[in-house]
Design an enzyme around this catalytic site. Structure first.
Site, mmCIF file in Angstrom:
data_model
loop_
_atom_site.group_PDB
_atom_site.id
_atom_site.type_symbol
_atom_site.label_atom_id
_atom_site.label_comp_id
_atom_site.label_asym_id
_atom_site.label_seq_id
_atom_site.Cartn_x
_atom_site.Cartn_y
_atom_site.Cartn_z
ATOM 1 N N LYS A 1 0.869 -1.180 0.000
ATOM 2 C CA LYS A 1 0.000 0.000 0.000
ATOM 3 C C LYS A 1 0.901 1.224 0.000
ATOM 4 O O LYS A 1 2.067 1.145 0.414
ATOM 5 C CB LYS A 1 -0.873 -0.008 1.277
ATOM 6 C CG LYS A 1 -2.106 0.825 1.205
ATOM 7 C CD LYS A 1 -3.297 0.096 0.615
ATOM 8 C CE LYS A 1 -4.506 0.982 0.535
ATOM 9 N NZ LYS A 1 -5.663 0.333 -0.055
ATOM 10 N N GLY B 1 -20.606 7.025 4.383
ATOM 11 C CA GLY B 1 -19.691 7.364 3.289
ATOM 12 C C GLY B 1 -20.404 7.250 1.956
ATOM 13 O O GLY B 1 -20.777 6.149 1.540
ATOM 14 N N GLY C 1 -19.155 7.919 -0.945
ATOM 15 C CA GLY C 1 -18.106 8.019 -1.963
ATOM 16 C C GLY C 1 -18.281 6.949 -3.031
ATOM 17 O O GLY C 1 -19.403 6.508 -3.320
ATOM 18 N N VAL D 1 -17.411 3.650 -3.209
ATOM 19 C CA VAL D 1 -17.968 2.356 -2.783
ATOM 20 C C VAL D 1 -19.381 2.538 -2.239
ATOM 21 O O VAL D 1 -20.312 1.825 -2.625
ATOM 22 C CB VAL D 1 -17.065 1.687 -1.717
ATOM 23 C CG1 VAL D 1 -17.689 0.400 -1.209
ATOM 24 C CG2 VAL D 1 -15.679 1.418 -2.282
HETATM 25 P P1 NAD Z 1 -14.145 7.780 -1.360
HETATM 26 O O1 NAD Z 1 -13.096 8.786 -1.013
HETATM 27 O O2 NAD Z 1 -14.725 7.793 -2.724
HETATM 28 O O3 NAD Z 1 -15.358 7.851 -0.329
HETATM 29 C C1 NAD Z 1 -15.190 7.997 1.037
HETATM 30 C C2 NAD Z 1 -16.322 8.899 1.503
HETATM 31 O O4 NAD Z 1 -16.321 8.921 2.920
HETATM 32 C C3 NAD Z 1 -16.171 10.342 1.040
HETATM 33 O O5 NAD Z 1 -17.367 10.755 0.400
HETATM 34 C C4 NAD Z 1 -15.921 11.109 2.332
HETATM 35 O O6 NAD Z 1 -16.466 12.420 2.298
HETATM 36 C C5 NAD Z 1 -16.638 10.234 3.334
HETATM 37 N N1 NAD Z 1 -16.242 10.395 4.715
HETATM 38 C C6 NAD Z 1 -14.993 10.612 5.233
HETATM 39 N N2 NAD Z 1 -15.060 10.675 6.575
HETATM 40 C C7 NAD Z 1 -16.375 10.483 6.911
HETATM 41 C C8 NAD Z 1 -17.079 10.439 8.134
HETATM 42 N N3 NAD Z 1 -16.458 10.590 9.309
HETATM 43 N N4 NAD Z 1 -18.409 10.225 8.118
HETATM 44 C C9 NAD Z 1 -19.059 10.055 6.956
HETATM 45 N N5 NAD Z 1 -18.429 10.092 5.744
HETATM 46 C C10 NAD Z 1 -17.120 10.311 5.735
HETATM 47 O O7 NAD Z 1 -13.489 6.346 -1.022
HETATM 48 P P2 NAD Z 1 -13.995 4.929 -1.513
HETATM 49 O O8 NAD Z 1 -13.197 4.524 -2.698
HETATM 50 O O9 NAD Z 1 -15.475 4.903 -1.576
HETATM 51 O O10 NAD Z 1 -13.495 4.004 -0.318
HETATM 52 C C11 NAD Z 1 -14.236 3.960 0.908
HETATM 53 C C12 NAD Z 1 -13.556 2.983 1.869
HETATM 54 O O11 NAD Z 1 -13.494 1.695 1.280
HETATM 55 C C13 NAD Z 1 -12.109 3.329 2.221
HETATM 56 O O12 NAD Z 1 -11.844 2.933 3.542
HETATM 57 C C14 NAD Z 1 -11.299 2.491 1.263
HETATM 58 O O13 NAD Z 1 -9.994 2.226 1.735
HETATM 59 C C15 NAD Z 1 -12.141 1.254 1.228
HETATM 60 N N6 NAD Z 1 -11.974 0.446 0.021
HETATM 61 C C16 NAD Z 1 -12.224 0.981 -1.196
HETATM 62 C C17 NAD Z 1 -12.052 0.188 -2.330
HETATM 63 C C18 NAD Z 1 -12.375 0.727 -3.705
HETATM 64 O O14 NAD Z 1 -12.456 -0.086 -4.656
HETATM 65 N N7 NAD Z 1 -12.586 2.019 -3.878
HETATM 66 C C19 NAD Z 1 -11.611 -1.132 -2.205
HETATM 67 C C20 NAD Z 1 -11.388 -1.662 -0.923
HETATM 68 C C21 NAD Z 1 -11.557 -0.851 0.183
#
Ligand code: NAD
Length: 367
Positions: free
Chosen positions: A93, A193, A195, A197
């Site tokens: 990572k 969240g 975002g 996912v």
């Molecule tokens: P992202 O940045 O697109 O979304 C994360 C969201 O969480 C953002 O909208 C942010 O504003 C919000 N956020 C941050 N702190 C917060 C809080 N305290 N309360 C509510 N919302 C909050 O990221 P993502 O790609 O959707 O990933 C989300 C999680 O999943 C991360 O932990 C990431 O490591 C994990 N993950 C993602 C993937 C992937 O394919 N994208 C794969 C495995 C794990």
């Protein structure tokens, strides 16, 4: 040894090599470039099964130590995630210290790509929080050791839809275990969240008739989703006291901690965020005491890495989804074993991953 055990033994003053020794890391690379302002750390945890693969996270860490702690935990999680998903990949990572909304530039991303290239394929990078598919394209100008490129460039594109599908499989398997049926119709699910996912997960859950609550620190993200689906919006500081059947953390990690455990009431915790348990041992035990079912994060969010692996060996979207569907059966198996052995599900999943790594190591497999 679990991380919390190590942390207890670790004095704050200990250096990087001490932490590497405790957690079993092979290599840590510090990256610095004055011209672009790049400050990054690449952590390679384990390469027994294959090259280490894991996304790059860009986050405004309060201190270098916070960034190091995060990258050490995340890279170790990637080792277990890929091993458990049956992939021939090790765990790695990277973190870039900075605010992705302000500090990103083409030059910074390309300079980071050069650092990745310098590792000659021992570390393959991809998207994570704060890093988009466009950013990956910039990095790819400087390195071939990359996954998550757009489909138009022969890649698998944004892995988030596949991650969300795997999380959905994990939630359904947990529901099957908890309720005897994997139907999510009428279940109240809080997605934390909105975002990449979280938003794809909301789409899958809404198709199934779940009652969805959503929370994000950025109002624009919530508003975008609320315009498309029937959702209840929860203030981000009211999440843990909200009524819910299933809590799906899809933002940052460590949301299962001493404070939240005081108020959180739900049957199931299953979401996409990495490192959800602040303390694997203590909070894993607390979850058992409170009869909450926990689907280990690195098990059910493996869809993204499965998609990236498919890209490394020759991209096939259907195959990536087929393999991700397997998360359902593994989750069910882990939850049943955890109950039989009265062990935290997280510990059972880690044991399975380590068993596979040890078995492959013992045959001296070709890479
Ligand atoms: P992202 O940045 O697109 O979304 C994360 C969201 O969480 C953002 O909208 C942010 O504003 C919000 N956020 C941050 N702190 C917060 C809080 N305290 N309360 C509510 N919302 C909050 O990221 P993502 O790609 O959707 O990933 C989300 C999680 O999943 C991360 O932990 C990431 O490591 C994990 N993950 C993602 C993937 C992937 O394919 N994208 C794969 C495995 C794990």
């Amino acid at each position: 040894m679990l991380y919390s055990e190590m942390a207890q033994k670790t004095a704050a003053s200990e250096g990087t090599l001490f932490h590497m020794n405790q957690m079993g890391h092979e290599q840590i690379v510090y990256c610095h470039d004055e011209a672009t302002g790049l400050k990054a750390i690449i952590a390679i945890h384990n390469t027994v099964l294959g090259p280490s693969l894991g996304g790059t996270r860009m986050w405004p860490y309060q201190s270098e130590n916070d960034a190091l702690k995060d990258v050490l935990r995340l890279s170790r999680g990637m080792t277990y995630k890929s091993a458990l998903a049956g992939l021939n990949l090790g765990g790695g990572k990277a973190v870039i210290i900075g605010d992705s909304r302000k500090d990103k530039s083409e030059a910074l991303l390309r300079r980071f790509g050069q650092f990745v290239e310098s590792l000659s394929g021992k570390y393959i990078t991809a998207e994570d929080i704060g890093i988009s598919t466009r950013d990956i394209e910039y990095m790819a100008e400087e390195t071939n050791h990359i996954a998550g490129l757009p489909e138009s460039r022969g890649g698998g594109g944004d892995p988030s839809p596949v991650t969300a599908f795997g999380v959905y499989m994990g939630i359904k398997a947990s529901a099957k275990y908890a309720y005897g049926s994997d139907s999510l119709e009428g279940k109240r699910i809080l997605v934390q969240g909105a975002g990449n996912v979280g938003s794809h997960l909301v789409e899958l859950l809404s198709k199934e008739g779940a009652i969805i609550a959503i929370s994000d620190i950025h109002e624009d993200k919530v508003a975008a989703l609320a315009g498309r689906f029937k959702l209840e919006v929860i203030q981000h500081d009211k999440v843990y006291e909200s009524p819910m059947d299933i809590y799906a953390p899809c933002a940052l990690g460590a949301t299962i901690n001493d404070e939240t455990m005081e108020v959180l009431q739900c049957d199931i915790i299953a979401g996409g965020a990495n490192n959800q348990l602040d303390d694997e041992i203590r909070h894993g035990a607390m979850l058992i005491d409170r009869s909450m079912i926990y689907a280990p994060d690195f098990l059910i969010n493996a869809g993204g890495i499965i998609n990236c692996y498919s890209e490394v060996i020759g991209y096939n979207r259907d195959e990536a989804y087929r393999k991700t569907e397997g998360i359902y059966n593994v989750t069910l198996n882990v939850l049943k074993t955890a109950a039989e052995k009265r062990k935290p599900a997280q510990a059972v999943a880690i044991d399975l991953a380590i068993d596979r790594i040890d078995a492959i190591k013992s045959i001296g497999a070709r890479m």
